[in-house]
Design a protein around this motif. Sequence first.
Motif, PDB file in Angstrom:
ATOM      1  N   VAL A  80       0.852  -1.190   0.000  1.00  0.00           N
ATOM      2  CA  VAL A  80       0.000   0.000   0.000  1.00  0.00           C
ATOM      3  C   VAL A  80       0.892   1.247   0.000  1.00  0.00           C
ATOM      4  O   VAL A  80       2.048   1.213   0.403  1.00  0.00           O
ATOM      5  CB  VAL A  80      -0.942   0.055   1.222  1.00  0.00           C
ATOM      6  CG1 VAL A  80      -1.900  -1.135   1.225  1.00  0.00           C
ATOM      7  CG2 VAL A  80      -0.160   0.130   2.533  1.00  0.00           C
ATOM      8  N   LEU A  81       0.294   2.324  -0.467  1.00  0.00           N
ATOM      9  CA  LEU A  81       0.919   3.636  -0.333  1.00  0.00           C
ATOM     10  C   LEU A  81       0.132   4.359   0.754  1.00  0.00           C
ATOM     11  O   LEU A  81      -1.092   4.447   0.684  1.00  0.00           O
ATOM     12  CB  LEU A  81       0.821   4.388  -1.666  1.00  0.00           C
ATOM     13  CG  LEU A  81       1.591   5.699  -1.760  1.00  0.00           C
ATOM     14  CD1 LEU A  81       3.087   5.444  -1.732  1.00  0.00           C
ATOM     15  CD2 LEU A  81       1.228   6.442  -3.044  1.00  0.00           C
ATOM     16  N   GLY A  82       0.845   4.845   1.774  1.00  0.00           N
ATOM     17  CA  GLY A  82       0.167   5.460   2.907  1.00  0.00           C
ATOM     18  C   GLY A  82       0.538   6.919   3.062  1.00  0.00           C
ATOM     19  O   GLY A  82       1.621   7.344   2.671  1.00  0.00           O
ATOM     20  N   VAL A  83      -0.395   7.674   3.625  1.00  0.00           N
ATOM     21  CA  VAL A  83      -0.150   9.091   3.868  1.00  0.00           C
ATOM     22  C   VAL A  83      -0.805   9.470   5.195  1.00  0.00           C
ATOM     23  O   VAL A  83      -1.820   8.881   5.580  1.00  0.00           O
ATOM     24  CB  VAL A  83      -0.689   9.940   2.691  1.00  0.00           C
ATOM     25  CG1 VAL A  83      -2.190   9.822   2.569  1.00  0.00           C
ATOM     26  CG2 VAL A  83      -0.265  11.394   2.829  1.00  0.00           C
ATOM     27  N   ARG A  90      -4.343   7.467   5.632  1.00  0.00           N
ATOM     28  CA  ARG A  90      -5.010   6.778   4.519  1.00  0.00           C
ATOM     29  C   ARG A  90      -4.038   5.849   3.831  1.00  0.00           C
ATOM     30  O   ARG A  90      -2.849   6.141   3.719  1.00  0.00           O
ATOM     31  CB  ARG A  90      -5.526   7.787   3.499  1.00  0.00           C
ATOM     32  CG  ARG A  90      -6.680   8.545   4.083  1.00  0.00           C
ATOM     33  CD  ARG A  90      -7.665   9.015   3.091  1.00  0.00           C
ATOM     34  NE  ARG A  90      -8.652   9.776   3.843  1.00  0.00           N
ATOM     35  CZ  ARG A  90      -9.415  10.703   3.335  1.00  0.00           C
ATOM     36  NH1 ARG A  90      -9.336  10.987   2.062  1.00  0.00           N
ATOM     37  NH2 ARG A  90     -10.278  11.337   4.087  1.00  0.00           N
ATOM     38  N   ALA A  91      -4.576   4.746   3.339  1.00  0.00           N
ATOM     39  CA  ALA A  91      -3.763   3.788   2.590  1.00  0.00           C
ATOM     40  C   ALA A  91      -4.447   3.487   1.268  1.00  0.00           C
ATOM     41  O   ALA A  91      -5.683   3.399   1.200  1.00  0.00           O
ATOM     42  CB  ALA A  91      -3.578   2.506   3.404  1.00  0.00           C
ATOM     43  N   TYR A  92      -3.628   3.350   0.238  1.00  0.00           N
ATOM     44  CA  TYR A  92      -4.134   3.095  -1.110  1.00  0.00           C
ATOM     45  C   TYR A  92      -3.447   1.852  -1.652  1.00  0.00           C
ATOM     46  O   TYR A  92      -2.213   1.759  -1.630  1.00  0.00           O
ATOM     47  CB  TYR A  92      -3.821   4.277  -2.032  1.00  0.00           C
ATOM     48  CG  TYR A  92      -4.287   5.615  -1.502  1.00  0.00           C
ATOM     49  CD1 TYR A  92      -5.521   6.132  -1.880  1.00  0.00           C
ATOM     50  CD2 TYR A  92      -3.499   6.347  -0.612  1.00  0.00           C
ATOM     51  CE1 TYR A  92      -5.951   7.357  -1.391  1.00  0.00           C
ATOM     52  CE2 TYR A  92      -3.929   7.572  -0.119  1.00  0.00           C
ATOM     53  CZ  TYR A  92      -5.154   8.069  -0.509  1.00  0.00           C
ATOM     54  OH  TYR A  92      -5.578   9.280  -0.016  1.00  0.00           O
TER      55      TYR A  92
ATOM     56  N   TRP B  58       4.438   6.824   2.268  1.00  0.00           N
ATOM     57  CA  TRP B  58       5.201   5.607   2.552  1.00  0.00           C
ATOM     58  C   TRP B  58       4.661   4.461   1.729  1.00  0.00           C
ATOM     59  O   TRP B  58       3.450   4.309   1.575  1.00  0.00           O
ATOM     60  CB  TRP B  58       5.082   5.219   4.034  1.00  0.00           C
ATOM     61  CG  TRP B  58       5.795   6.139   4.949  1.00  0.00           C
ATOM     62  CD1 TRP B  58       7.063   5.987   5.433  1.00  0.00           C
ATOM     63  CD2 TRP B  58       5.300   7.366   5.511  1.00  0.00           C
ATOM     64  NE1 TRP B  58       7.379   7.044   6.252  1.00  0.00           N
ATOM     65  CE2 TRP B  58       6.325   7.897   6.315  1.00  0.00           C
ATOM     66  CE3 TRP B  58       4.100   8.071   5.394  1.00  0.00           C
ATOM     67  CZ2 TRP B  58       6.188   9.100   7.013  1.00  0.00           C
ATOM     68  CZ3 TRP B  58       3.960   9.261   6.080  1.00  0.00           C
ATOM     69  CH2 TRP B  58       4.993   9.768   6.877  1.00  0.00           C
ATOM     70  N   LYS B  73      -7.977   4.974   7.191  1.00  0.00           N
ATOM     71  CA  LYS B  73      -8.957   4.639   6.163  1.00  0.00           C
ATOM     72  C   LYS B  73      -8.216   3.986   5.006  1.00  0.00           C
ATOM     73  O   LYS B  73      -7.025   4.231   4.805  1.00  0.00           O
ATOM     74  CB  LYS B  73      -9.671   5.899   5.675  1.00  0.00           C
ATOM     75  CG  LYS B  73     -10.583   6.529   6.722  1.00  0.00           C
ATOM     76  CD  LYS B  73     -11.227   7.776   6.142  1.00  0.00           C
ATOM     77  CE  LYS B  73     -12.194   8.402   7.125  1.00  0.00           C
ATOM     78  NZ  LYS B  73     -12.719   9.685   6.576  1.00  0.00           N
TER      79      LYS B  73
END
Lengths: 116, 231
Positions: A80-83, A90-92, B58, B73
């Motif tokens: 995932v890419l997290g911010v 949020r994670a994508y 990240w 989320k």
Amino acid sequence: MVASKNGVLMIAFGIILASCAPVAIETDGAASSDSKPRASDENDYRIITLLPKDAIPSIDNPKFYSASEADDEYAPDEMVLGVVFDGEARAYSVNMLSSHEIVNDNIAGRPIAVTW
Amino acid sequence: MYSREVAGQVLEFGVSGKLIMNVMVMYDRQTNSLWSQLLGRAVEGSLVGEELEFLPSWQTTWQDWKTRYPETKVLVKGYRGLRDPYLSYYSSGQAGVIGETRRDNRLNTKDFIIGVAVGDLAVVYPFRTLNDQPVINDLIGDQPVLVVFDAQNASGVVFDREVDGQILYFEAVGELQIRDDQSGSIWDGLTGTGISGDYAGAQLKRLKSTTAFWFGWKDFYPESRVFGQES
């Protein structure tokens, strides 16, 4: 290649894109065959057209799970890419980002572009 | 990851279908300007020359992320595409769709690197170097740089290692924790937050970095220094 325990292939690589589409390439400008180092001036960059605009659809109104809901669809070792902003995280899914390349989102009142 | 606010305007981005040296070009739906994703800069249209503010993010596993941020989320799936369409591409020898702009055999075409550009200078940190040396103290021009790599999750972050006017030197001390030589404080290596010691609660500033294939990066920054290959 890479000694990642999770497998090289699932790692995130934001910058190599649109390569999945086996289409003919049409160049916008004259092809340059000189091999001199390129200047770092953006005017010197050759832009090529590979696909029509929005052929790869960005995600413009993203919807979100809670962490426990996401467990049904996200494997533990899935990338995932997290911010995080102002304590909001949020994670994508990297898989989803590979398919869409851009998510137009807002987090903690801040408009962000998640790009891949 | 970028802010969508540019010069007081909120932009929405789409995929232009164009590439610059194999890297995606975005367009904004407000002005139709074209933006290089890698540079974070408009390269064509009325906003040419404008830059997007880089925002730190990240890359890691879902397990690691939710452990760090249980209240996170998570993007709903099911828009399109259940598998990564680039899977076969990662493992093939093909370099992008238009071939390489120039050859540079200092690394293999598809070696993964973390690239950092500071002004006119650029440095790449190959994953294979980072696997052996997950904490790197470096200097790019006048910019003190700290690279921290999580080999388990193939995730790397880059920080400014100057804090309150002092340049710190870090070493790894365990599971993604680092310690500065000056005070002996312990820091979280991925978030850059001081955990204990004099610097508890301090925060290292993230620098813009890009995880990429070597061939993609070096077309943009052919003069890059390759860390570990200094003559």
